[in-house]
Motif scaffolding. Sequence first.
Motif, PDB file in Angstrom:
ATOM      1  N   ILE A 136      35.145  45.888  44.927  1.00  9.01           N
ATOM      2  CA  ILE A 136      34.722  44.506  45.165  1.00  9.01           C
ATOM      3  C   ILE A 136      34.542  43.771  43.838  1.00  9.01           C
ATOM      4  CG2 ILE A 136      32.825  43.088  46.064  1.00  9.01           C
ATOM      5  CD1 ILE A 136      32.508  45.242  48.270  1.00  9.01           C
ATOM      6  N   HIS A 137      33.950  44.435  42.856  1.00  8.00           N
ATOM      7  CA  HIS A 137      33.762  43.845  41.535  1.00  8.00           C
ATOM      8  C   HIS A 137      35.107  43.482  40.906  1.00  8.00           C
ATOM      9  CE1 HIS A 137      33.223  44.304  37.081  1.00  8.00           C
ATOM     10  NE2 HIS A 137      32.304  43.401  37.344  1.00  8.00           N
ATOM     11  N   THR A 138      36.091  44.359  41.020  1.00  5.38           N
ATOM     12  CA  THR A 138      37.415  44.093  40.461  1.00  5.38           C
ATOM     13  C   THR A 138      38.092  42.926  41.171  1.00  5.38           C
ATOM     14  OG1 THR A 138      37.609  46.425  39.865  1.00  5.38           O
ATOM     15  CG2 THR A 138      39.640  45.150  39.910  1.00  5.38           C
ATOM     16  N   VAL A 139      37.935  42.836  42.469  1.00  8.71           N
ATOM     17  CA  VAL A 139      38.499  41.706  43.221  1.00  8.71           C
ATOM     18  C   VAL A 139      37.867  40.395  42.759  1.00  8.71           C
ATOM     19  CG1 VAL A 139      38.618  40.648  45.519  1.00  8.71           C
ATOM     20  CG2 VAL A 139      39.192  43.055  45.223  1.00  8.71           C
ATOM     21  N   PHE A 140      36.568  40.389  42.544  1.00  5.87           N
ATOM     22  CA  PHE A 140      35.894  39.177  42.065  1.00  5.87           C
ATOM     23  C   PHE A 140      36.377  38.786  40.669  1.00  5.87           C
ATOM     24  CE2 PHE A 140      31.890  39.702  44.870  1.00  5.87           C
ATOM     25  CZ  PHE A 140      32.560  39.138  45.935  1.00  5.87           C
ATOM     26  N   LEU A 141      36.620  39.763  39.796  1.00  3.54           N
ATOM     27  CA  LEU A 141      37.156  39.458  38.470  1.00  3.54           C
ATOM     28  C   LEU A 141      38.539  38.827  38.582  1.00  3.54           C
ATOM     29  CD1 LEU A 141      36.129  42.547  36.336  1.00  3.54           C
ATOM     30  CD2 LEU A 141      35.204  40.245  36.221  1.00  3.54           C
ATOM     31  N   PHE A 142      39.389  39.390  39.430  1.00  2.27           N
ATOM     32  CA  PHE A 142      40.716  38.814  39.636  1.00  2.27           C
ATOM     33  C   PHE A 142      40.609  37.392  40.176  1.00  2.27           C
ATOM     34  CE2 PHE A 142      42.883  42.979  39.481  1.00  2.27           C
ATOM     35  CZ  PHE A 142      43.965  42.591  38.710  1.00  2.27           C
TER      36      PHE A 142
END
Length: 101
Positions: free
Chosen positions: A65-71
């Motif tokens: 989820i954190h990586t999706v938010f960064l993207f």
Amino acid sequence: MSSPTSTAPPFRVSEFMGPYLVEMCVALVLYGITTAQTYVYMLNYKTDVITLKTTVAAVWIIETIHTVFLFRQVWFCAIMGFGDYNAIGSIEWSIIVSFPR
């Protein structure tokens, strides 16, 4: 004939997006390591207690989820806000959620 008005940002775009893209690359490397470790763990330790397996899966889901938010933030700044200095200088909700106080 009047020329189009262009307001320069109070910062250089490269000073903002450069470090952010470096941080994004580091985060992706760490996400890959986390994913590989989770995969190997789930294959090799099938007899562990369910609470430990659930904890490992929860850490992986939270990191995903954190990586999706960064993207999403990079997409918002670099693609949706291309040329809009106010959009580049603003912090979107996905980053606020990703880094709580």
